[in-house]
Motif scaffolding. Structure first.
Motif, mmCIF file in Angstrom:
data_model
loop_
_atom_site.group_PDB
_atom_site.id
_atom_site.type_symbol
_atom_site.label_atom_id
_atom_site.label_comp_id
_atom_site.label_asym_id
_atom_site.label_seq_id
_atom_site.Cartn_x
_atom_site.Cartn_y
_atom_site.Cartn_z
ATOM 1 N N SER A 192 -38.687 -17.268 -42.506
ATOM 2 C CA SER A 192 -38.686 -15.771 -42.663
ATOM 3 C C SER A 192 -37.410 -15.504 -42.822
ATOM 4 C CB SER A 192 -39.612 -15.033 -41.972
ATOM 5 O OG SER A 192 -39.328 -15.340 -40.552
ATOM 6 N N THR A 193 -36.384 -16.052 -42.638
ATOM 7 C CA THR A 193 -34.888 -15.700 -42.215
ATOM 8 C C THR A 193 -34.000 -16.439 -43.218
ATOM 9 O OG1 THR A 193 -35.643 -15.364 -40.048
ATOM 10 C CG2 THR A 193 -33.307 -15.007 -40.307
ATOM 11 N N GLU A 194 -32.939 -15.539 -43.604
ATOM 12 C CA GLU A 194 -31.854 -16.111 -44.519
ATOM 13 C C GLU A 194 -31.145 -17.277 -43.605
ATOM 14 O OE1 GLU A 194 -31.068 -15.557 -47.445
ATOM 15 O OE2 GLU A 194 -32.716 -14.101 -47.522
ATOM 16 N N PRO A 195 -30.832 -18.300 -44.553
ATOM 17 C CA PRO A 195 -30.165 -19.453 -43.863
ATOM 18 C C PRO A 195 -29.020 -19.300 -43.079
ATOM 19 C CG PRO A 195 -30.853 -19.987 -46.138
ATOM 20 C CD PRO A 195 -31.182 -18.691 -45.864
ATOM 21 N N ASP A 196 -28.171 -18.385 -43.478
ATOM 22 C CA ASP A 196 -26.910 -18.127 -42.987
ATOM 23 C C ASP A 196 -26.935 -17.659 -41.728
ATOM 24 O OD1 ASP A 196 -27.787 -15.792 -44.354
ATOM 25 O OD2 ASP A 196 -25.736 -15.037 -44.163
ATOM 26 N N ILE A 197 -27.933 -16.708 -41.427
ATOM 27 C CA ILE A 197 -28.378 -16.076 -40.274
ATOM 28 C C ILE A 197 -29.016 -17.181 -39.305
ATOM 29 C CG2 ILE A 197 -29.786 -14.441 -39.103
ATOM 30 C CD1 ILE A 197 -29.792 -12.627 -41.455
ATOM 31 N N ILE A 198 -29.573 -17.985 -39.762
ATOM 32 C CA ILE A 198 -30.354 -19.189 -38.864
ATOM 33 C C ILE A 198 -29.157 -19.932 -38.299
ATOM 34 C CG2 ILE A 198 -31.644 -21.109 -38.713
ATOM 35 C CD1 ILE A 198 -33.442 -18.574 -38.828
ATOM 36 N N ILE A 199 -28.238 -20.273 -39.239
ATOM 37 C CA ILE A 199 -27.120 -21.303 -38.782
ATOM 38 C C ILE A 199 -26.356 -20.610 -37.771
ATOM 39 C CG2 ILE A 199 -25.079 -22.140 -39.746
ATOM 40 C CD1 ILE A 199 -26.515 -22.686 -42.373
ATOM 41 N N ARG A 200 -25.997 -19.253 -37.912
ATOM 42 C CA ARG A 200 -25.048 -18.576 -36.994
ATOM 43 C C ARG A 200 -25.813 -18.571 -35.613
ATOM 44 N NH1 ARG A 200 -24.207 -14.585 -39.514
ATOM 45 N NH2 ARG A 200 -25.303 -12.837 -38.490
ATOM 46 N N LEU A 201 -27.057 -18.268 -35.743
ATOM 47 C CA LEU A 201 -28.136 -17.930 -34.545
ATOM 48 C C LEU A 201 -28.217 -19.229 -33.854
ATOM 49 C CD1 LEU A 201 -31.347 -16.096 -34.519
ATOM 50 C CD2 LEU A 201 -31.246 -18.220 -33.603
ATOM 51 N N LEU A 202 -28.544 -20.349 -34.266
ATOM 52 C CA LEU A 202 -28.490 -21.500 -33.648
ATOM 53 C C LEU A 202 -27.494 -22.147 -33.143
ATOM 54 C CD1 LEU A 202 -31.092 -23.737 -32.592
ATOM 55 C CD2 LEU A 202 -30.527 -24.724 -35.248
ATOM 56 N N ASN A 203 -26.301 -22.144 -34.043
ATOM 57 C CA ASN A 203 -25.107 -22.767 -33.308
ATOM 58 C C ASN A 203 -24.732 -22.137 -31.978
ATOM 59 O OD1 ASN A 203 -24.742 -24.520 -35.721
ATOM 60 N ND2 ASN A 203 -23.322 -23.249 -36.605
ATOM 61 N N ASP A 204 -24.713 -20.670 -32.000
ATOM 62 C CA ASP A 204 -24.201 -19.915 -30.926
ATOM 63 C C ASP A 204 -25.220 -20.254 -29.799
ATOM 64 O OD1 ASP A 204 -22.256 -19.030 -32.232
ATOM 65 O OD2 ASP A 204 -22.940 -17.019 -32.644
ATOM 66 N N TYR A 205 -26.407 -20.424 -30.185
ATOM 67 C CA TYR A 205 -27.558 -20.577 -29.070
ATOM 68 C C TYR A 205 -27.330 -22.006 -28.548
ATOM 69 C CZ TYR A 205 -32.298 -21.619 -27.256
ATOM 70 O OH TYR A 205 -33.511 -21.921 -26.553
ATOM 71 N N ALA A 256 -30.451 -17.167 -22.318
ATOM 72 C CA ALA A 256 -31.423 -17.077 -23.254
ATOM 73 C C ALA A 256 -32.191 -15.457 -23.916
ATOM 74 C CB ALA A 256 -32.411 -18.067 -23.209
ATOM 75 N N GLU A 257 -32.137 -14.903 -22.531
ATOM 76 C CA GLU A 257 -33.098 -13.752 -22.635
ATOM 77 C C GLU A 257 -32.120 -12.427 -22.767
ATOM 78 O OE1 GLU A 257 -36.536 -12.192 -21.460
ATOM 79 O OE2 GLU A 257 -35.996 -14.093 -22.536
ATOM 80 N N ASP A 258 -30.713 -12.641 -22.615
ATOM 81 C CA ASP A 258 -29.569 -11.676 -23.110
ATOM 82 C C ASP A 258 -29.336 -12.193 -24.629
ATOM 83 O OD1 ASP A 258 -29.351 -10.544 -20.678
ATOM 84 O OD2 ASP A 258 -27.568 -11.824 -20.220
ATOM 85 N N TYR A 259 -29.536 -13.241 -25.023
ATOM 86 C CA TYR A 259 -29.197 -13.760 -26.517
ATOM 87 C C TYR A 259 -30.487 -13.102 -27.480
ATOM 88 C CZ TYR A 259 -27.618 -16.736 -30.267
ATOM 89 O OH TYR A 259 -27.152 -17.180 -31.378
ATOM 90 N N ARG A 260 -31.675 -13.309 -26.819
ATOM 91 C CA ARG A 260 -32.873 -12.870 -27.588
ATOM 92 C C ARG A 260 -32.874 -11.239 -27.781
ATOM 93 N NH1 ARG A 260 -38.399 -11.445 -25.942
ATOM 94 N NH2 ARG A 260 -37.827 -11.423 -23.694
ATOM 95 N N SER A 261 -32.380 -10.613 -26.442
ATOM 96 C CA SER A 261 -32.425 -9.296 -26.635
ATOM 97 C C SER A 261 -31.441 -8.509 -27.712
ATOM 98 C CB SER A 261 -32.022 -8.706 -25.267
ATOM 99 O OG SER A 261 -32.885 -8.745 -24.350
ATOM 100 N N ASP A 262 -30.305 -9.534 -27.710
ATOM 101 C CA ASP A 262 -29.157 -9.235 -28.783
ATOM 102 C C ASP A 262 -29.750 -9.143 -30.208
ATOM 103 O OD1 ASP A 262 -26.422 -8.360 -29.434
ATOM 104 O OD2 ASP A 262 -26.277 -10.559 -30.026
ATOM 105 N N TRP A 263 -30.319 -10.400 -30.391
ATOM 106 C CA TRP A 263 -30.838 -10.439 -31.699
ATOM 107 C C TRP A 263 -31.952 -9.709 -32.162
ATOM 108 C CZ3 TRP A 263 -28.784 -12.767 -35.755
ATOM 109 C CH2 TRP A 263 -27.536 -13.586 -35.691
ATOM 110 N N ASN A 264 -32.877 -9.514 -31.228
ATOM 111 C CA ASN A 264 -34.062 -8.441 -31.298
ATOM 112 C C ASN A 264 -33.442 -7.140 -31.895
ATOM 113 O OD1 ASN A 264 -36.289 -9.791 -28.908
ATOM 114 N ND2 ASN A 264 -35.684 -10.671 -30.746
ATOM 115 N N ALA A 265 -32.376 -6.751 -31.299
ATOM 116 C CA ALA A 265 -31.713 -5.496 -31.583
ATOM 117 C C ALA A 265 -31.386 -5.470 -32.937
ATOM 118 C CB ALA A 265 -30.790 -5.044 -30.518
ATOM 119 N N ARG A 266 -31.021 -6.656 -33.738
ATOM 120 C CA ARG A 266 -30.534 -6.624 -34.930
ATOM 121 C C ARG A 266 -31.619 -6.951 -35.696
ATOM 122 N NH1 ARG A 266 -25.568 -11.115 -34.630
ATOM 123 N NH2 ARG A 266 -25.449 -11.080 -32.230
#
Length: 420
Positions: A192-205, A256-266
Motif C-alpha cells: 500500500s506504499t510507494e516503492p521509494d518510501i519503502i526503500i528509504r524506510l527499510l534501508n534506514d531501519y 524501533a519504537e522511535d522510528y515507528r513514531s517518526d514514520w507514523n507521524a508522517r
C-alpha cells in the motif's frame, strides 16, 4: 593471449633502438617483451601521458632537453608504480647515487653489457609482478574486509583479519545466543506504499539495527526483507554473549519504537518490531563452500529464538527471551512472561521480558512478579492480584493477557503455542 611486458627506453643515441631490438628479438617474438623508444625525458613524459601500458623505464642519464635525473623526479611525482633502471657511465657513482635517491630501482653502466641488461630487466619485471600480486591481494583483502564489515562488528572483523581460519568453509558446534527481529505488518505496508518510501524506510531501519548489533559485538547473519537474524558469541567467542544480546534487544526496541513514531507521524503505518532471544548450542560456520560466503547457524537453539520472536504476538510483548539467556545473566532486569509450550517441544520453556533497570525495580513490576508467581503456582489469589494490577498498569499487554487467561479458566502460567 598474455600481453607483453611493455618497456620504455629513453636514450638519445641513434643505434640504441636497433641494438635493443636485436638483443631481445626472441623475447619480442614470444610476446614476452615489447619496447617503445623516446629520445629524451620530455618525450618520454609525453608518451606516458597516453601510453598507460608501460611497466618499466630504461633511461640514460645524459640527454638533451631533459636528462634522466630530471625525468626520475617527474616519474616519482606522477608514475609511482613504474620501475626505472638508469644507464650511467662506468664509475659515475655521484649520478648513480642521485638516481637511486630519486627512486631508481636499479642501474646498469656503459658500455652496456647486454647479458647484464637482460638480467636487470628480468629482475625488475619479476619485482613488478610480485608488486602487482601484492596490490591485488591487498585490494581483495580490503574488499573482503569491507564485505565482512557489513555483517560483523569492527572488533570481529579485526579478529578474523588476524585469523582467517575462522572463515574457512565448515562449522563447529558452540554455545552462543541468537536474536531474531521481525517488523509487524510490513508485507501489507509494502503493498500500500510507494516503492521509494519503502526503500528509504527499510534501508534506514536495517542500518539502524545493524549499528546497534555491531555496537554490542553481534554478528548479522541474515537479512530477509525486514527480518534480521543475529548471533552473539560467534565467530569470535564472547563470555557475556547473553548479556550483550539482551542489551542489544533493548536498544533495538528503543530505536524501533522511535522510528515507528517518526514514520507514523508522517502518515506511514509502520508496525512494531518483535524480538526473540535464546541461548544454546548450534552448529555455526561458513556453509557456502569455497565460492559462496554464507556464515550462519543451524540447530534447535536457533529455531527456538525464531519461535520466541513469534511468541510476542500472543503475549503482547515486543521482546521475549528464554530462561537459558536469563540464567547466564546474574543481574537480569525484567519479569517472567510465561511458560511456553512450543511446537516440537515436550518441555515447557520459561520466558521473560527484559526491562530497563528503572522499570524492572518499580513497585508495579514487583507487584507483577508476585502475581505471576501466584499464577505459576496455581494460587487462586492470582486472579485478584492481576485484576488489581491492571489499575496500576492499564496499558500493559502482558498483564492484560494473563488476566484474560485467568478469567477464561487458566490456573497456571503455561501458554500452549504448539499448534499454529
Amino acid at each position: 593471449m598474455t600481453s607483453a611486458n611493455r618497456i620504455l627506453v629513453v636514450d638519445d643515441e641513434p643505434d640504441v633502438e636497433a641494438l635493443i631490438t636485436q638483443k631481445f628479438r626472441r623475447e619480442i617474438r614470444r610476446n614476452e617483451m615489447e619496447f617503445v623508444f623516446a629520445r629524451d625525458g620530455q618525450e618520454a613524459l609525453d608518451m606516458l601521458e597516453t601510453d598507460t601500458d608501460v611497466l618499466m623505464v630504461l633511461s640514460d642519464i645524459n640527454m638533451p632537453k631533459m636528462d634522466g635525473l630530471t625525468l626520475l623526479t617527474h616519474l616519482g611525482d606522477k608514475y609511482q608504480n613504474l620501475k626505472t633502471v638508469v644507464v650511467s657511465a662506468y664509475g659515475d657513482m655521484e649520478n648513480i647515487r642521485t638516481a637511486m635517491n630519486r627512486g631508481a630501482f636499479d642501474f646498469v653502466t656503459k658500455p652496456i653489457e647486454f647479458d647484464d641488461l637482460e638480467v636487470t630487466i628480468r629482475k625488475t619485471l619479476e619485482h613488478l609482478e610480485k608488486f602487482k600480486t601484492l596490490q591485488r591481494e591487498k585490494a581483495e583483502a580490503e574488499l573482503a574486509r569491507a564485505t565482512l564489515s557489513r555483517y560483523f562488528s569492527p572488533s570481529v572483523v579485526e579478529s578474523m583479519a588476524l585469523d582467517s581460519e575462522q572463515m574457512k568453509p565448515g562449522g563447529e558446534r558452540r554455545e552462543a545466543t541468537f536474536l531474531f527481529t521481525d517488523l509487524t505488518g510490513f508485507t501489507n505496508l509494502v503493498e500500500s506504499t510507494e516503492p521509494d518510501i519503502i526503500i528509504r524506510l527499510l534501508n534506514d531501519y536495517i542500518e539502524g539495527i545493524a549499528k546497534i548489533v555491531f555496537s554490542n559485538e553481534g554478528t548479522v547473519m541474515k537479512i530477509i526483507g525486514d527480518a534480521v537474524q543475529v548471533t552473539f558469541g560467534a565467530p569470535v567467542a564472547q563470555t557475556d554473549h547473553a548479556a550483550c544480546s539482551v542489551n542489544c534487544a533493548l536498544e533495538i526496541d528503543r530505536f524501533a519504537e522511535d522510528y515507528r513514531s517518526d514514520w507514523n507521524a508522517r502518515g506511514v503505518a509502520l508496525g512494531t518490531t518483535r524480538i526473540g532471544v535464546n541461548s544454546g548450542e548450534a552448529i555455526i560456520g561458513n556453509f557456502g563452500g569455497e565460492s559462496f560466503f554464507d556464515y550462519t547457524a543451524y540447530g534447535d537453539a536457533v529455531n527456538t529464538a525464531a519461535r520466541l520472536e513469534n511468541a510476542n504476538k500472543t503475549l503482547g510483548t515486543r521482546i521475549c527471551v528464554s530462561e537459558s539467556v536469563v540464567a547466564k545473566i546474574g543481574d537480569f532486569a525484567g519479569r517472567p512472561a510465561g511458560e511456553l509450550l512450543l511446537a516440537g517441544k515436550s518441555q515447557r520453556l520459561a520466558t521473560f521480558e527484559p526491562l530497563s533497570l528503572e522499570i524492572s525495580s518499580s513497585k508495579p513490576m514487583e507487584a507483577y512478579r508476585v502475581a505471576f508467581a501466584q499464577l505459576a503456582s496455581g494460587s487462586p489469589l492470582a486472579r485478584q492480584s492481576l485484576a488489581a494490577l491492571v489499575a496500576e498498569l492499564p496499558n500493559d499487554p502482558l498483564t492484560l493477557f494473563h488476566l484474560q487467561r485467568v478469567l477464561g479458566g487458566a490456573v497456571n502460567a503455561v501458554v500452549d503455542l504448539s499448534v499454529k
